[in-house]
Design a protein around this motif. Structure first.
Motif, PDB file in Angstrom:
ATOM      1  N   ARG A  85     -15.436  -6.401  33.945  1.00  0.00           N
ATOM      2  CA  ARG A  85     -15.077  -5.867  32.623  1.00  0.00           C
ATOM      3  C   ARG A  85     -16.274  -5.159  31.980  1.00  0.00           C
ATOM      4  O   ARG A  85     -16.184  -4.017  31.551  1.00  0.00           O
ATOM      5  CB  ARG A  85     -14.603  -7.027  31.727  1.00  0.00           C
ATOM      6  CG  ARG A  85     -14.281  -6.643  30.293  1.00  0.00           C
ATOM      7  CD  ARG A  85     -14.069  -7.872  29.409  1.00  0.00           C
ATOM      8  NE  ARG A  85     -15.297  -8.593  29.152  1.00  0.00           N
ATOM      9  CZ  ARG A  85     -16.180  -8.280  28.200  1.00  0.00           C
ATOM     10  NH1 ARG A  85     -15.940  -7.281  27.385  1.00  0.00           N
ATOM     11  NH2 ARG A  85     -17.293  -8.969  28.052  1.00  0.00           N
TER      12      ARG A  85
ATOM     13  N   GLN B 167     -16.806  -1.088  31.691  1.00  0.00           N
ATOM     14  CA  GLN B 167     -16.852  -0.474  30.352  1.00  0.00           C
ATOM     15  C   GLN B 167     -18.140   0.321  30.173  1.00  0.00           C
ATOM     16  O   GLN B 167     -18.158   1.385  29.560  1.00  0.00           O
ATOM     17  CB  GLN B 167     -16.778  -1.553  29.262  1.00  0.00           C
ATOM     18  CG  GLN B 167     -15.399  -2.164  29.120  1.00  0.00           C
ATOM     19  CD  GLN B 167     -15.345  -3.222  28.000  1.00  0.00           C
ATOM     20  OE1 GLN B 167     -16.286  -3.399  27.241  1.00  0.00           O
ATOM     21  NE2 GLN B 167     -14.231  -3.925  27.917  1.00  0.00           N
TER      22      GLN B 167
ATOM     23  N   LYS C 110     -11.791  -0.230  27.932  1.00  0.00           N
ATOM     24  CA  LYS C 110     -12.561   0.231  26.770  1.00  0.00           C
ATOM     25  C   LYS C 110     -13.807   0.991  27.229  1.00  0.00           C
ATOM     26  O   LYS C 110     -14.205   0.905  28.387  1.00  0.00           O
ATOM     27  CB  LYS C 110     -12.996  -0.971  25.941  1.00  0.00           C
ATOM     28  CG  LYS C 110     -11.878  -1.669  25.202  1.00  0.00           C
ATOM     29  CD  LYS C 110     -12.452  -2.657  24.196  1.00  0.00           C
ATOM     30  CE  LYS C 110     -11.392  -3.201  23.271  1.00  0.00           C
ATOM     31  NZ  LYS C 110     -10.420  -4.071  23.953  1.00  0.00           N
ATOM     32  N   TYR C 111     -14.409   1.689  26.291  1.00  0.00           N
ATOM     33  CA  TYR C 111     -15.748   2.269  26.466  1.00  0.00           C
ATOM     34  C   TYR C 111     -16.382   2.308  25.086  1.00  0.00           C
ATOM     35  O   TYR C 111     -15.694   2.053  24.085  1.00  0.00           O
ATOM     36  CB  TYR C 111     -15.682   3.668  27.118  1.00  0.00           C
ATOM     37  CG  TYR C 111     -14.808   4.647  26.368  1.00  0.00           C
ATOM     38  CD1 TYR C 111     -13.461   4.776  26.678  1.00  0.00           C
ATOM     39  CD2 TYR C 111     -15.326   5.408  25.323  1.00  0.00           C
ATOM     40  CE1 TYR C 111     -12.654   5.654  25.968  1.00  0.00           C
ATOM     41  CE2 TYR C 111     -14.527   6.287  24.612  1.00  0.00           C
ATOM     42  CZ  TYR C 111     -13.188   6.401  24.945  1.00  0.00           C
ATOM     43  OH  TYR C 111     -12.394   7.264  24.235  1.00  0.00           O
TER      44      TYR C 111
ATOM     45  N   ASN D  62     -17.692   2.537  21.466  1.00  0.00           N
ATOM     46  CA  ASN D  62     -17.112   3.119  20.246  1.00  0.00           C
ATOM     47  C   ASN D  62     -17.720   4.464  19.891  1.00  0.00           C
ATOM     48  O   ASN D  62     -17.009   5.389  19.472  1.00  0.00           O
ATOM     49  CB  ASN D  62     -17.339   2.150  19.070  1.00  0.00           C
ATOM     50  CG  ASN D  62     -18.811   2.001  18.684  1.00  0.00           C
ATOM     51  OD1 ASN D  62     -19.645   1.618  19.500  1.00  0.00           O
ATOM     52  ND2 ASN D  62     -19.145   2.333  17.458  1.00  0.00           N
TER      53      ASN D  62
ATOM     54  N   ASP E 289     -29.388   6.484  22.502  1.00  0.00           N
ATOM     55  CA  ASP E 289     -30.156   6.110  23.695  1.00  0.00           C
ATOM     56  C   ASP E 289     -31.085   4.943  23.384  1.00  0.00           C
ATOM     57  O   ASP E 289     -31.284   4.045  24.218  1.00  0.00           O
ATOM     58  CB  ASP E 289     -30.929   7.313  24.249  1.00  0.00           C
ATOM     59  CG  ASP E 289     -30.032   8.173  25.131  1.00  0.00           C
ATOM     60  OD1 ASP E 289     -29.366   9.081  24.606  1.00  0.00           O
ATOM     61  OD2 ASP E 289     -29.962   7.894  26.351  1.00  0.00           O
TER      62      ASP E 289
ATOM     63  N   ASN F 133     -30.267  -2.761  24.630  1.00  0.00           N
ATOM     64  CA  ASN F 133     -29.258  -3.559  25.337  1.00  0.00           C
ATOM     65  C   ASN F 133     -29.607  -3.692  26.828  1.00  0.00           C
ATOM     66  O   ASN F 133     -29.580  -4.779  27.402  1.00  0.00           O
ATOM     67  CB  ASN F 133     -27.893  -2.868  25.142  1.00  0.00           C
ATOM     68  CG  ASN F 133     -26.797  -3.439  25.992  1.00  0.00           C
ATOM     69  OD1 ASN F 133     -26.837  -3.298  27.212  1.00  0.00           O
ATOM     70  ND2 ASN F 133     -25.826  -4.082  25.381  1.00  0.00           N
TER      71      ASN F 133
ATOM     72  N   PHE G 193     -22.316  -0.167  17.361  1.00  0.00           N
ATOM     73  CA  PHE G 193     -22.600  -0.006  18.795  1.00  0.00           C
ATOM     74  C   PHE G 193     -22.951  -1.332  19.503  1.00  0.00           C
ATOM     75  O   PHE G 193     -22.594  -1.544  20.662  1.00  0.00           O
ATOM     76  CB  PHE G 193     -23.770   0.985  18.925  1.00  0.00           C
ATOM     77  CG  PHE G 193     -24.259   1.260  20.311  1.00  0.00           C
ATOM     78  CD1 PHE G 193     -23.596   2.164  21.134  1.00  0.00           C
ATOM     79  CD2 PHE G 193     -25.401   0.627  20.808  1.00  0.00           C
ATOM     80  CE1 PHE G 193     -24.062   2.435  22.415  1.00  0.00           C
ATOM     81  CE2 PHE G 193     -25.876   0.897  22.082  1.00  0.00           C
ATOM     82  CZ  PHE G 193     -25.201   1.802  22.889  1.00  0.00           C
TER      83      PHE G 193
ATOM     84  N   SER H   2     -17.818 -12.453  17.965  1.00  0.00           N
ATOM     85  CA  SER H   2     -17.858 -12.030  19.370  1.00  0.00           C
ATOM     86  C   SER H   2     -17.105 -13.019  20.261  1.00  0.00           C
ATOM     87  O   SER H   2     -17.292 -14.232  20.157  1.00  0.00           O
ATOM     88  CB  SER H   2     -19.319 -11.914  19.816  1.00  0.00           C
ATOM     89  OG  SER H   2     -19.387 -11.778  21.205  1.00  0.00           O
ATOM     90  N   VAL H   3     -16.271 -12.483  21.130  1.00  0.00           N
ATOM     91  CA  VAL H   3     -15.426 -13.330  21.980  1.00  0.00           C
ATOM     92  C   VAL H   3     -16.182 -13.806  23.223  1.00  0.00           C
ATOM     93  O   VAL H   3     -16.037 -14.943  23.660  1.00  0.00           O
ATOM     94  CB  VAL H   3     -14.184 -12.517  22.458  1.00  0.00           C
ATOM     95  CG1 VAL H   3     -13.183 -13.396  23.176  1.00  0.00           C
ATOM     96  CG2 VAL H   3     -13.559 -11.746  21.330  1.00  0.00           C
ATOM     97  N   HIS H   4     -16.983 -12.903  23.800  1.00  0.00           N
ATOM     98  CA  HIS H   4     -17.520 -13.174  25.140  1.00  0.00           C
ATOM     99  C   HIS H   4     -18.965 -13.639  25.170  1.00  0.00           C
ATOM    100  O   HIS H   4     -19.435 -14.098  26.213  1.00  0.00           O
ATOM    101  CB  HIS H   4     -17.422 -11.901  26.000  1.00  0.00           C
ATOM    102  CG  HIS H   4     -16.047 -11.324  26.069  1.00  0.00           C
ATOM    103  ND1 HIS H   4     -15.012 -11.952  26.706  1.00  0.00           N
ATOM    104  CD2 HIS H   4     -15.529 -10.177  25.563  1.00  0.00           C
ATOM    105  CE1 HIS H   4     -13.917 -11.208  26.602  1.00  0.00           C
ATOM    106  NE2 HIS H   4     -14.200 -10.136  25.907  1.00  0.00           N
TER     107      HIS H   4
ATOM    108  N   LYS I 228     -25.388 -11.488  29.792  1.00  0.00           N
ATOM    109  CA  LYS I 228     -25.910 -10.913  28.561  1.00  0.00           C
ATOM    110  C   LYS I 228     -27.169 -11.705  28.235  1.00  0.00           C
ATOM    111  O   LYS I 228     -27.160 -12.944  28.298  1.00  0.00           O
ATOM    112  CB  LYS I 228     -24.882 -11.154  27.455  1.00  0.00           C
ATOM    113  CG  LYS I 228     -24.458  -9.920  26.708  1.00  0.00           C
ATOM    114  CD  LYS I 228     -23.248 -10.206  25.869  1.00  0.00           C
ATOM    115  CE  LYS I 228     -23.488  -9.809  24.449  1.00  0.00           C
ATOM    116  NZ  LYS I 228     -22.218  -9.776  23.681  1.00  0.00           N
TER     117      LYS I 228
ATOM    118  N   ASN J  41     -25.250  -9.981  20.256  1.00  0.00           N
ATOM    119  CA  ASN J  41     -25.032  -8.696  19.567  1.00  0.00           C
ATOM    120  C   ASN J  41     -25.927  -8.590  18.333  1.00  0.00           C
ATOM    121  O   ASN J  41     -26.554  -7.549  18.094  1.00  0.00           O
ATOM    122  CB  ASN J  41     -23.565  -8.555  19.139  1.00  0.00           C
ATOM    123  CG  ASN J  41     -22.615  -8.615  20.321  1.00  0.00           C
ATOM    124  OD1 ASN J  41     -23.038  -8.671  21.472  1.00  0.00           O
ATOM    125  ND2 ASN J  41     -21.307  -8.615  20.055  1.00  0.00           N
TER     126      ASN J  41
ATOM    127  N   ILE K 203     -12.239   1.175  18.916  1.00  0.00           N
ATOM    128  CA  ILE K 203     -12.327   0.677  20.306  1.00  0.00           C
ATOM    129  C   ILE K 203     -10.947   0.433  20.906  1.00  0.00           C
ATOM    130  O   ILE K 203     -10.802   0.303  22.109  1.00  0.00           O
ATOM    131  CB  ILE K 203     -13.223  -0.584  20.454  1.00  0.00           C
ATOM    132  CG1 ILE K 203     -12.608  -1.806  19.765  1.00  0.00           C
ATOM    133  CG2 ILE K 203     -14.624  -0.327  19.961  1.00  0.00           C
ATOM    134  CD1 ILE K 203     -13.344  -3.104  20.092  1.00  0.00           C
TER     135      ILE K 203
END
Ligand code: FAQ
Length: 347
Positions: free
Chosen positions: A72, A76, A142-143, A145, A165, A171, A233, A241-243, A253, A257, A307
């Motif tokens: 996933r 993305q 998704k990709y 936003n 960038d 990230n 972003f 956040s879900v994940h 990760k 975020n 999104i």
């Protein structure tokens, strides 16, 4: 995508369905989703490897959900690079001057190259590139936003190349220290290239911000437009956040975020202010006691709309990709034709 236990059938399917894009590693031992239950002993060993900082490689055992989450996220990310080439890509023909045109062309080409690296990394987890592209152009995947907003002026391209960038580097540097080998290696190379993009973008912003009144106003207007999408972003706040929790446990990760947003603000707000540019958030300041930036929450309902397909340019972006897919079909089919022979040109 179908996976077969029978290796002969698997091989035939692989040749027919996946050779089109190359690079696919489809695990021949993988079972269809409904049959997957993680072996508790293997799970324990896997978690010990993660805790020890091992890199997980494609043929290693991994929990079903680890694989699914990686597909996933990497998919993305790949889509974001390929769609991310579009806002700046439309400026290649209009770049002010030959040198800037060359630099912008190289940057856009790099972004497409990043997508190739990332699709290859995702393929090692068992999803074919064709399935990924189909999920992108059908709107299922998704990709990022940010790429659903227009680049109205040359100032927008400067802000994208500098600050998007920059956000991507924050990230990616973090996640390149993560647990999945192919993704980390792709990110290391991507970060090296993105750091050139950032310098190119910074140079463009400095040029405009220290230029004529018109140039200054142009880059200020672009910054004002792009600030809310840039704040979005890094993803929803940690509490929404879900994940994040699962991905952090598995070292996919490597920062939350909110942590990434804070890092970005710390590094770039002072630089933006140094140029005399104004950010469209009167509440933005660093709390000297906590060391954290405080800001007005961006509109998270807008983020969700964008999104989920309802941003200013989602439809246009996917239409362009669909057209590219259609127009390139004959090339892929020609490459796949094993009977094709070189024909001597008549002249
Ligand atoms: N845009 O639970 P979380 C670039 C979705 S590359 C769209 O927090 P997660 C280079 C998320 O997928 C930019 N959707 O999710 C370039 C999930 O939806 P789902 C791309 C977003 O995964 C520069 C839901 O919200 N970088 O810019 C966004 O833990 C210039 C819940 O969110 C990557 O993809 C968003 N911003 O954290 C190119 C890096 N944020 O899947 C051209 C890899 C969240 O459940 C020009 N990805 N969502 O339906 C990541 O690090 C993570 O996936 C996050 C999101 C941090 C993006």
């Amino acid at each position: 995508m179908r996976l077969y236990a029978d290796r002969t059938k698997q091989k035939t399917t692989f040749l027919k369905e996946y050779i089109m894009y190359g690079n696919a590693y489809i695990d021949p031992d993988a079972k269809p989703e409904s049959e997957v239950i993680d072996d508790p002993k293997k799970l324990e060993e896997f978690e010990a490897r993660i805790a020890a900082g091992d890199k997980i490689e494609p043929k290693d055992w991994m929990p079903h959900d680890y694989r699914k989450q990686l597909v996933r996220m990497i998919e993305q990310h790949a889509h974001s690079e390929i769609i991310g080439a579009l806002p700046e890509g439309t400026w290649i023909t209009r770049a002010p001057g030959f040198r800037r045109k060359l630099a912008l062309m190289a940057k856009v080409q790099d972004e497409i190259g990043h997508a190739q690296l990332l699709y290859s990394a995702a393929e090692t987890l068992g999803k074919s590139r064709e399935d990924m592209i189909n999920d992108l152009i059908s709107g299922k995947s998704k990709y990022s936003n940010v790429f659903n907003y227009p680049a109205f002026t040359w100032g927008d391209t400067a802000v994208i190349a500098w600050l998007i960038d920059a956000g991507a580097i924050v990230n990616q540097v973090a996640n390149s220290k993560g647990s999945y080998g192919p993704y980390c290696r792709a990110l290391e190379r991507i970060c090296a290239e993105e750091s050139f993009h950032l310098k190119y973008g910074h140079d463009n912003v400095v040029y405009l911000a220290t230029g004529t009144k018109v140039q200054r106003e142009m880059v200020q207007a672009a910054l004002t437009r792009w600030w809310p999408p840039i704040m979005h972003f890094f993803g929803p706040p940690d509490k929404m956040s879900v994940h994040t929790e699962k991905l952090m446990n598995w070292k996919v990760k490597m920062a939350t975020n909110d942590d990434m947003r804070q890092q970005f603000l710390n590094m770039y707000v002072p630089k933006i202010w140094d140029l005399g540019l104004v950010l469209p958030d009167p509440n933005l300041h660093k709390n000297t006691k906590t060391g954290l930036w405080e800001y007005t929450e961006p509109d998270w309902d807008e983020f969700k709309r964008v999104i989920n397909g309802d941003g200013p340019l989602n439809k246009e972006r996917l239409a362009v990709r669909r057209m590219a897919e259609e127009r390139g079909r004959w090339v892929r089919e020609a490459l796949m034709n094993p009977e094709a022979r070189y024909v001597q040109p008549l002249a």
